[in-house]
Scaffold this active site. Structure first.
Site, PDB file in Angstrom:
ATOM      1  CB  CYS A   1     -11.904   9.591 -14.214  1.00 12.25           C
ATOM      2  SG  CYS A   1     -11.633  11.181 -13.371  1.00 12.25           S
TER       3      CYS A   1
ATOM      4  CB  SER B   1     -14.539  16.324  -9.141  1.00 13.82           C
ATOM      5  OG  SER B   1     -15.612  16.067 -10.025  1.00 13.82           O
TER       6      SER B   1
ATOM      7  CB  VAL C   1      -6.983  -2.615   7.378  1.00 16.06           C
ATOM      8  CG1 VAL C   1      -7.971  -1.521   7.042  1.00 16.06           C
ATOM      9  CG2 VAL C   1      -6.157  -3.002   6.156  1.00 16.06           C
TER      10      VAL C   1
ATOM     11  CB  SER D   1      -0.306   3.986  -1.825  1.00 16.59           C
ATOM     12  OG  SER D   1      -0.183   2.667  -1.355  1.00 16.59           O
TER      13      SER D   1
END
Length: 635
Positions: free
Chosen positions: A2, A52, A287, A360
């Site tokens: 957040c 959330s 990617v 990650s």
């Protein structure tokens, strides 16, 4: 994941501060588009943008506790919150939600500033203690989550992003010349400074406390240290595997879908393999680029196929790269000239289409010895037997050779002490080159101001461990984690990093040099711990990172674009444009590879256009990005 804003002031309620709070909160809507809330009282103003993830129904923020005596805004995740919550309940404490936010504030009420010692996760938070008229803030030990602040007169402003602080009325901002010097060396501005005064960063493993009527107090509560042990290799392999399995399991805790990034290397492959054991349907994202040698897609596809992963890929074109770069730079907040930030932005955008959280592999290289540069002390060992007088003669002789001459770099590095040659994983401009490119060069702002204190702290370590220590305290927190946070948050996606778990760090810090670098193999023991888990072709792949073809693009597709940015940016007082353009021409002709140095200049100029010259407006999707910052100017 957040974004928060807080303002604490000695004066009682002020309507203009309330208006500022709303602007500061709104501009970071991308960090949490699910919900925006504010809370205000005498002396304190809190704003929050929520993404959330945990306890979707009740985990609202700002969160009040104990009848309104305590209030919190919190960015991050506490992975051991379930266990901590149960301990609090066992103590007789009544909790009304299943959120990790409530766990933090309830624990703070019980133990005060020691709350940070209990938390296993990534976090930046601010707690207002109404009884004591005190604000308490903290940042996690590794710097995974950001924490910016300004102390101005009787006020303390805190925020998840620097752009929020740039909206404060009555505060003048100016470019910090020392930070600009360091940026050109490191390709980012080392903490606790930023490129703009008076904005600072709370350093990782630190707390900040502000009592009404008093100045802020900043304290360190955690610092990464290496404590090498001689336990058996077999025992360490076992504990590495068990600890990482536990960490990934903890990081999979979520009330929304979790995916994983996947490159061609072992770090993301290990995480994907462990995550798949928990969720067989987990999605993986990659990617790459069309140019040969600059795409991890084929390697990732091979790995995903062998692991039977649900795999998604995207090719990035040069046009997309250039078109999105202004927006990416805006999201990055400060200039970070790591080209890998751009593919990270695109892979996060693809992942967001399918999941809300991704795992990650950041931190594995620093902890387990994964960068190829860490092999350098072994390759230069021949110079250890050479008298210093001979080294000096060789260094002077080879320094006169033209750049790019074969053997020049090897001899220079071999004849130069580590503390004078290693400034972290990226070393863009040296001091002589900065004098060439800066309009005003100050020799008092040399790079070793940043690294020498860390070398003193690491004095008893071997050279490889010293390099890791430097990277843990500079490169990891100033580059790797900044781009991971900003590029995922730009897409309202939460990134979690299981390698940067305090239990994993504890194990990694105990490895000997031979357990990290063996012959030419990096991350040796980590590879051994998972050799039966990851596919055969992945086991011994050389680290690529996120390879980006800017070296080639600056000669062709991006040449005119780069030339225009250099010419049009209003940075003449900082950067020697004539020398910059000469570098671009030499690079285009193939005389010297100036790509990384040019990219560092270009990113600074683009950042300057956005935040200082204010040339860009953004209206992306339904979010209104306004880098013009309502007319405020940077001096």
């Amino acid at each position: 994941m957040c974004g928060f804003v807080s303002i604490v002031t000695d004066e009682t309620y002020n309507l203009s501060i309330s208006s500022t709070l709303n602007k500061m909160t709104e501009i970071i809507k991308h960090r949490g588009p699910d919900e925006c809330r504010t809370w205000e009282d005498d002396h304190i103003y809190l704003g929050f943008q929520r993404l959330s993830i945990i306890d979707l129904e009740k985990g609202h923020q700002p969160f009040s506790f104990d009848g309104g005596d305590y209030h919190i805004v919190f960015n991050g995740e506490i992975y051991n919150y379930i266990e901590l919550r149960q301990k609090l309940i066992d103590m007789g404490i009544v909790l009304t939600t299943k959120s990790d936010t409530e766990v933090i504030i309830a624990l703070y009420k019980e133990v005060g500033s020691q709350v940070v010692e209990y938390l296993r996760g990534m976090f930046s938070f601010v707690i207002w203690n109404k009884k004591a008229n005190t604000l308490f803030g903290a940042r996690d030990p590794f710097g995974i989550k950001p924490f910016y602040y300004i102390e101005e007169n009787d006020r303390l402003y805190c925020a998840s992003e620097k752009k929020s602080l740039m909206l404060i009325d009555g505060v003048s901002f100016e470019i910090d010349q020392e930070s600009l010097h360091h940026y050109l060396t490191f390709q980012y501005v080392p903490e606790p400074k930023t490129l703009l005064n008076p904005i600072s960063i709370l350093k990782p493993g630190h707390t900040i406390e502000k009592k009404l009527g008093e100045k802020c107090i900043i304290n360190e509560y955690a610092n990464m240290q290496f404590k090498l042990t001689k336990d058996s290799t077999a025992a360490k392999i076992k504990i590495i595997r068990e600890t990482l399995e536990d960490s990934v399991s903890m990081h999979m805790r979520s009330d929304v879908p979790v995916g994983t990034f996947l490159s061609g290397g072992i770090d993301s492959t290990i995480i994907a393999a462990l995550a798949k054991e928990i969720n067989p349907d987990i999605k993986a994202f990659t990617v790459g680029f069309e140019r040969d040698g600059y795409s991890e897609i084929p390697l990732a596809q091979e790995t995903a196929s062998q692991m039977n992963l649900n795999h998604f890929c995207k090719i990035i074109t040069p046009e997309e790269f250039m078109n999105e770069l202004p927006k990416i730079t805006w999201h990055m907040d400060g200039p970070v000239a790591d080209p890998a930030a751009i593919p990270l932005y695109f892979v996060a955008r693809e992942a967001k289409k399918h999941v809300k959280v991704v795992l990650s592999g950041e931190g594995a290289d620093e902890i387990f010895g994964g960068y190829n540069i860490y092999r350098e002390p072994n390759s230069l060992r021949i110079f250890d037997y050479m008298p210093n007088s001979i080294k000096k003669i060789l260094k002077n002789a080879f320094s006169r050779l033209s750049e790019g001459t074969k053997g020049k770099s090897f001899v220079y590095r071999g004849c130069t002490p580590l503390v004078e040659r290693y400034f972290g994983n990226a070393h863009i401009f040296n001091e002589q080159e900065k004098e060439f490119i800066l309009q005003v060069y100050n020799p008092n702002f040399s790079s070793d101001l940043i690294t020498k204190p860390f070398y003193r702290e690491a004095e008893l370590y071997d050279d490889i461990t010293k390099m890791q220590y430097i990277d843990m305290h500079t490169w990891l927190r100033g580059d790797i984690l900044v781009k991971a946070d900003r590029m995922t948050m730009a897409n309202s996606l939460e990134a979690r990093v299981p390698f940067l778990d305090k239990e994993v760090i504890k194990i990694g810090s105990q490895l000997t040099v031979n357990e990290k670098i063996r012959n030419k193999t990096t991350k040796y023991l980590l590879r051994e711990a998972f050799k039966d888990t990851i596919p055969e072709p992945t086991k011994n792949r050389v680290k690529l990172g996120f390879p980006v073809p800017i070296k080639h693009w600056l000669k062709s597709e991006m040449y005119d674009w780069a030339k225009t940015i250099i010419k049009e940016s209003d940075t003449n007082q900082y950067i020697n444009k004539e020398n910059s353009l000469n570098m671009l021409e030499k690079h285009r002709k193939g005389e010297i590879d100036y790509s990384r140095r040019l990219w560092t200049i270009i990113i600074f100029m683009l950042w300057h256009q956005i935040f200082v010259e204010q040339k860009y407006n953004f209206n992306v999707n339904t979010i209104d990005f306004k880098p013009k910052l309502q007319g405020k100017k940077v001096s």
